[in-house]
Design a protein around this motif. Structure first.
Motif, short mmCIF file in Angstrom:
data_model
loop_
_atom_site.label_atom_id
_atom_site.label_comp_id
_atom_site.label_asym_id
_atom_site.label_seq_id
_atom_site.Cartn_x
_atom_site.Cartn_y
_atom_site.Cartn_z
N ARG A 49 54.23 3.07 44.73
CA ARG A 49 53.15 3.24 45.71
C ARG A 49 52.20 2.05 45.69
N TYR A 50 51.82 1.62 44.49
CA TYR A 50 50.93 0.46 44.37
C TYR A 50 51.59 -0.80 44.92
N ALA A 51 52.84 -1.02 44.55
CA ALA A 51 53.54 -2.24 44.96
C ALA A 51 53.75 -2.28 46.47
N VAL A 52 54.06 -1.13 47.05
CA VAL A 52 54.26 -1.07 48.50
C VAL A 52 52.95 -1.35 49.24
N ALA A 69 56.00 -11.38 42.13
CA ALA A 69 55.83 -12.10 40.86
C ALA A 69 55.33 -11.16 39.78
N CYS A 70 55.94 -10.00 39.71
CA CYS A 70 55.57 -8.97 38.75
C CYS A 70 56.86 -8.35 38.24
N ASN A 71 57.12 -8.49 36.94
CA ASN A 71 58.37 -7.99 36.39
C ASN A 71 58.47 -6.48 36.51
N THR A 72 57.36 -5.76 36.30
CA THR A 72 57.40 -4.30 36.38
C THR A 72 57.72 -3.84 37.79
N ALA A 73 57.05 -4.44 38.79
CA ALA A 73 57.33 -4.08 40.19
C ALA A 73 58.73 -4.50 40.59
N SER A 74 59.18 -5.66 40.12
CA SER A 74 60.53 -6.11 40.43
C SER A 74 61.57 -5.16 39.84
N ALA A 75 61.27 -4.64 38.65
CA ALA A 75 62.21 -3.75 37.97
C ALA A 75 62.24 -2.36 38.58
N LEU A 76 61.09 -1.87 39.01
CA LEU A 76 60.98 -0.45 39.36
C LEU A 76 60.68 -0.16 40.83
N ALA A 77 60.36 -1.19 41.62
CA ALA A 77 59.93 -0.90 43.00
C ALA A 77 60.49 -1.87 44.02
N LEU A 78 61.45 -2.72 43.65
CA LEU A 78 61.93 -3.73 44.59
C LEU A 78 62.61 -3.09 45.81
N ASP A 79 63.33 -2.01 45.61
CA ASP A 79 63.98 -1.35 46.74
C ASP A 79 62.96 -0.82 47.74
N GLU A 80 61.90 -0.19 47.21
CA GLU A 80 60.85 0.34 48.10
C GLU A 80 60.13 -0.78 48.83
#
Length: 278
Positions: A49-52, A69-80
């Motif tokens: 939600r935050y990344a979107v 440029a965020c590993n956590t967002a790249s790992a867990l939210a890239l599809d969204e």
């Protein structure tokens, strides 16, 4: 070309720093979601939600290319994020796949090591990316390094010793798993500031054949450049002009400016405060 770069904090500025000389003909928009960090302690649904919302903000500014440029967002939210950007035909690049691809491009043994934050390691996103490129990998969380970097202890003996301990533990894990790693991926955007420390560590632990240190920020910048060159064959060559950059933060703009200057390696004069909600 307007390029949006997003991170939960200032670490992603190392990616922006790598992008600037490679693609100087772009206008950059950097967003640090500092009000809601750290992402790593949140649930996957909250991170998405935050990344979107952060990505949508950059799209609303007119960005035509998104760099997560965020590993956590790249790992867990890239599809969204990709689903959010798709209606606008905005390409999205994260930092994990380019890092794994860079290791695969030079590895001879097909064994690699990855150091990252706890949240990134727990996602096993690097492990999956490495496996997709034919690499065996060992991931290790190094939670003490981010606060040391943000404290400015880049050349401090404590930082060197902590790094040596982490690398020694990785060395033992690799030996126990019968791996012969020849690459070390820096899987956190804070870690490029410690690249020389890591290079000294691998020379000590692997004398004669030290593992090559892969800067995922540089690897990501190369991937963005590759995609732009493929899409726009008549792009100006690097070095034409100084890129224009706008900075946004969701909290603590003074701290962002002070800390960000260190990560970007150049002064940050203006940071605009934005509210993206809860």
């Amino acid at each position: 070309m307007k390029i949006g770069v997003f991170d939960s904090g200032v670490g992603g500025l190392t990616v922006l720093r790598a992008l600037l000389p490679r693609i100087p003909d772009a206008e950059y928009f950097y967003l640090g979601d500092t009000a809601r960090l750290p992402y790593g302690s949140k649930s996957q649904a909250t991170i998405a939600r935050y990344a979107v919302s952060s990505s949508q903000f950059l799209i609303d500014q007119g960005c035509e290319f998104l760099v997560i440029a965020c590993n956590t967002a790249s790992a867990l939210a890239l599809d969204e994020i990709g689903l959010t950007a798709a209606p606008y035909a905005v390409p999205v690049v994260g930092v994990i796949t380019p890092g794994a691809a860079a290791a695969a491009a030079i590895s001879q043994t097909r064994d690699t090591l990855v150091i990252a934050t706890s949240a990134t390691v727990e996602s096993h996103a690097y492990s999956a990316a490495c496996e997709s490129h034919g690499l065996r990998s060992i991931e290790k969380a190094c939670p003490l390094l981010v606060p040391l970097v943000e404290e400015g202890w880049i050349d401090h003996p404590v930082t060197a010793e902590v790094t040596r301990i982490y690398l020694s533990e990785l060395h033992r894990q690799a030996s126990n798993a019968s791996l012969v790693p020849d690459t070390l991926v820096l899987g956190c955007t804070h870690y490029p500031l410690l690249r020389e420390v890591f290079e000294a560590g691998v020379r000590e632990l692997w004398p004669g054949h030290p593992a090559a240190v892969i800067d995922s920020a540089e690897a990501t910048a190369r991937e963005v450049e590759r995609q732009l060159n493929a899409s726009f064959s008549n792009r100006p060559a690097a070095g034409i002009r100084s890129p224009a950059t706008r900075f946004y933060a969701t909290d603590s703009v003074v701290k962002f400016r002070q800390l960000g200057t260190r990560f970007l390696n150049q002064p940050i004069s203006d940071v605009e405060l934005v509210d993206l909600g809860g």
